[in-house]
Design a protein around this motif. Structure first.
Motif, PDB file in Angstrom:
ATOM      1  N   VAL A 110       0.846  -1.200  -0.199  1.00 50.49           N
ATOM      2  CA  VAL A 110       0.092   0.067  -0.019  1.00 50.49           C
ATOM      3  C   VAL A 110       0.789   1.330  -0.040  1.00 50.49           C
ATOM      4  O   VAL A 110       0.425   2.189  -0.666  1.00 50.49           O
ATOM      5  CB  VAL A 110      -0.959   0.019   1.215  1.00 50.49           C
ATOM      6  N   ILE A 111       2.080   1.272   0.649  1.00 51.92           N
ATOM      7  CA  ILE A 111       3.087   2.476   0.515  1.00 51.92           C
ATOM      8  C   ILE A 111       3.377   2.539  -0.732  1.00 51.92           C
ATOM      9  O   ILE A 111       3.408   3.661  -1.111  1.00 51.92           O
ATOM     10  CB  ILE A 111       4.147   2.108   1.478  1.00 51.92           C
ATOM     11  N   ARG A 112       3.793   1.432  -1.718  1.00 54.65           N
ATOM     12  CA  ARG A 112       4.235   1.526  -3.100  1.00 54.65           C
ATOM     13  C   ARG A 112       3.269   2.205  -4.007  1.00 54.65           C
ATOM     14  O   ARG A 112       3.713   2.990  -5.020  1.00 54.65           O
ATOM     15  CB  ARG A 112       4.390   0.179  -3.675  1.00 54.65           C
ATOM     16  N   VAL A 113       2.040   2.152  -3.531  1.00 57.57           N
ATOM     17  CA  VAL A 113       0.888   2.951  -4.498  1.00 57.57           C
ATOM     18  C   VAL A 113       1.441   4.492  -4.659  1.00 57.57           C
ATOM     19  O   VAL A 113       1.266   5.066  -5.556  1.00 57.57           O
ATOM     20  CB  VAL A 113      -0.519   2.691  -3.842  1.00 57.57           C
ATOM     21  N   PHE A 114       1.763   4.813  -3.294  1.00 58.43           N
ATOM     22  CA  PHE A 114       1.873   6.498  -3.260  1.00 58.43           C
ATOM     23  C   PHE A 114       3.374   6.811  -3.892  1.00 58.43           C
ATOM     24  O   PHE A 114       3.539   7.935  -4.442  1.00 58.43           O
ATOM     25  CB  PHE A 114       2.036   7.033  -1.823  1.00 58.43           C
ATOM     26  N   HIS A 115       4.313   5.900  -3.974  1.00 58.42           N
ATOM     27  CA  HIS A 115       5.569   6.142  -4.704  1.00 58.42           C
ATOM     28  C   HIS A 115       5.614   6.303  -6.072  1.00 58.42           C
ATOM     29  O   HIS A 115       6.396   6.955  -6.801  1.00 58.42           O
ATOM     30  CB  HIS A 115       6.649   5.085  -4.102  1.00 58.42           C
ATOM     31  N   GLU A 116       4.309   5.444  -6.468  1.00 58.30           N
ATOM     32  CA  GLU A 116       4.410   5.023  -8.009  1.00 58.30           C
ATOM     33  C   GLU A 116       3.450   6.165  -8.639  1.00 58.30           C
ATOM     34  O   GLU A 116       3.071   6.375  -9.723  1.00 58.30           O
ATOM     35  CB  GLU A 116       3.870   3.856  -8.281  1.00 58.30           C
ATOM     36  N   ASP A 117       2.681   6.761  -7.766  1.00 53.78           N
ATOM     37  CA  ASP A 117       1.648   7.896  -8.057  1.00 53.78           C
ATOM     38  C   ASP A 117       1.993   9.113  -8.543  1.00 53.78           C
ATOM     39  O   ASP A 117       1.927  10.022  -7.545  1.00 53.78           O
ATOM     40  CB  ASP A 117       0.370   8.008  -6.977  1.00 53.78           C
ATOM     41  N   ILE A 118       2.869   9.289  -9.185  1.00 54.52           N
ATOM     42  CA  ILE A 118       3.749  10.620  -9.696  1.00 54.52           C
ATOM     43  C   ILE A 118       2.726  11.888 -10.079  1.00 54.52           C
ATOM     44  O   ILE A 118       2.951  12.953  -9.818  1.00 54.52           O
ATOM     45  CB  ILE A 118       4.521  10.389 -10.905  1.00 54.52           C
ATOM     46  N   THR A 119       1.312  11.385 -10.405  1.00 57.49           N
ATOM     47  CA  THR A 119       0.373  12.498 -10.549  1.00 57.49           C
ATOM     48  C   THR A 119      -0.408  12.857  -9.319  1.00 57.49           C
ATOM     49  O   THR A 119      -1.312  13.870  -9.575  1.00 57.49           O
ATOM     50  CB  THR A 119      -0.470  12.281 -11.847  1.00 57.49           C
ATOM     51  N   ASN A 120      -0.211  12.217  -8.226  1.00 57.45           N
ATOM     52  CA  ASN A 120      -0.728  12.455  -6.976  1.00 57.45           C
ATOM     53  C   ASN A 120      -2.551  12.353  -7.234  1.00 57.45           C
ATOM     54  O   ASN A 120      -3.342  13.033  -6.709  1.00 57.45           O
ATOM     55  CB  ASN A 120      -0.593  13.792  -6.399  1.00 57.45           C
ATOM     56  N   GLU A 121      -2.719  11.272  -8.164  1.00 58.16           N
ATOM     57  CA  GLU A 121      -4.314  11.008  -8.411  1.00 58.16           C
ATOM     58  C   GLU A 121      -4.842   9.964  -7.248  1.00 58.16           C
ATOM     59  O   GLU A 121      -5.963  10.480  -6.964  1.00 58.16           O
ATOM     60  CB  GLU A 121      -4.190  10.014  -9.655  1.00 58.16           C
TER      61      GLU A 121
END
Length: 247
Positions: A110-121
């Motif tokens: 679940v942490i990786r989701v935010f590292h990979e979300d470069i557009t802050n979607e």
């Protein structure tokens, strides 16, 4: 990116009062959960957020950090939203206090989701695990989730979803695990959004986001454990803990 974990810990649970202080092989359930989260090494800080003096003393006696709730709250996310307002953090992982089997692999996902979300979607991510046993699928204590083809949540329910109207059509069933990863702004927004009828009816806090048109990214994990909602769950947890010790 500063990542913290907050563990909401209400003493008087409706289905199983004082469940977090029940003994799980020599330590209370809340201590087992706190130690499991802390031992992952993934967080800049781990907090227990509680309305209970007993839970506060228990966690502080093992060197943990506690924030006492000032208000009454309908959900764990409401509880940590109050607590996080004065805490420095970018991502807050809400691990329910009755999740003593939580482990590093699932939290990393679940942490990786935010590292990979470069557009802050994405404002919120959570976990789901496949289930096949129909007794569990139909059990109202098991929260189910259905997702779209990008694994964004469509709905959560205590009922069996999807309903097997056509038994020849294969469909996966997923159990929602009580782990939420929020951007701080999304968590603060959560507290300000009034509860609407679907959340009130199902008693599932994630529905609030869906009712207000927000997106929840679901992450599949195959790691299982026991969430302790009932005395029967505690018995299963005791057996599983014994198996863990033997491994």
């Amino acid at each position: 990116m500063r990542i913290i974990s907050m563990i909401p810990a209400r003493y008087q649970a409706s289905r199983f009062p004082a469940k977090l202080m029940q003994d799980l092989h020599g330590k209370p359930v809340i201590v087992r959960t706190f130690e499991a989260v802390q031992n992952t090494g993934l967080f800049d800080e781990v907090y227990v957020v509680t309305d209970s003096e007993i839970i506060q003393e228990t966690i502080e006696n093992i060197g943990g950090t506690v924030i006492r709730s000032k208000e009454e709250h309908e959900s764990g996310s409401d509880r940590i939203a109050e607590a996080v307002s004065e805490v420095e953090a970018d991502i807050i992982i809400n691990v329910q206090g009755d999740e003593p089997f939580i482990e590093q692999e699932s939290l990393e996902k679940v942490i990786r989701v935010f590292h990979e979300d470069i557009t802050n979607e994405i404002d919120l991510a959570s976990l789901m695990t496949p289930i096949t046993d129909w007794e569990e699928i139909s059990n109202p204590n098991t929260v189910k989730v259905i997702v779209d083809n990008r694994n964004f949540a469509l709905y959560f329910s205590r009922s069996a979803i999807p309903y097997p109207r056509d038994e020849k059509v294969e469909a996966k069933y997923y159990k929602h695990k009580g782990i939420y990863a929020f951007r701080k702004r999304a968590l603060l927004d959560f507290k300000q959004l009034p509860m609407l009828p679907l959340e009130a009816k199902e008693k599932i806090e994630a529905i609030r986001f869906l009712e207000y048109g927000r997106k929840i990214k679901m992450v599949e994990t195959h790691v299982t454990g026991v969430e302790i909602d009932t005395p029967e769950d505690l018995e299963r947890a005791l057996k599983e803990w014994k198996q863990t010790l033997k491994a």
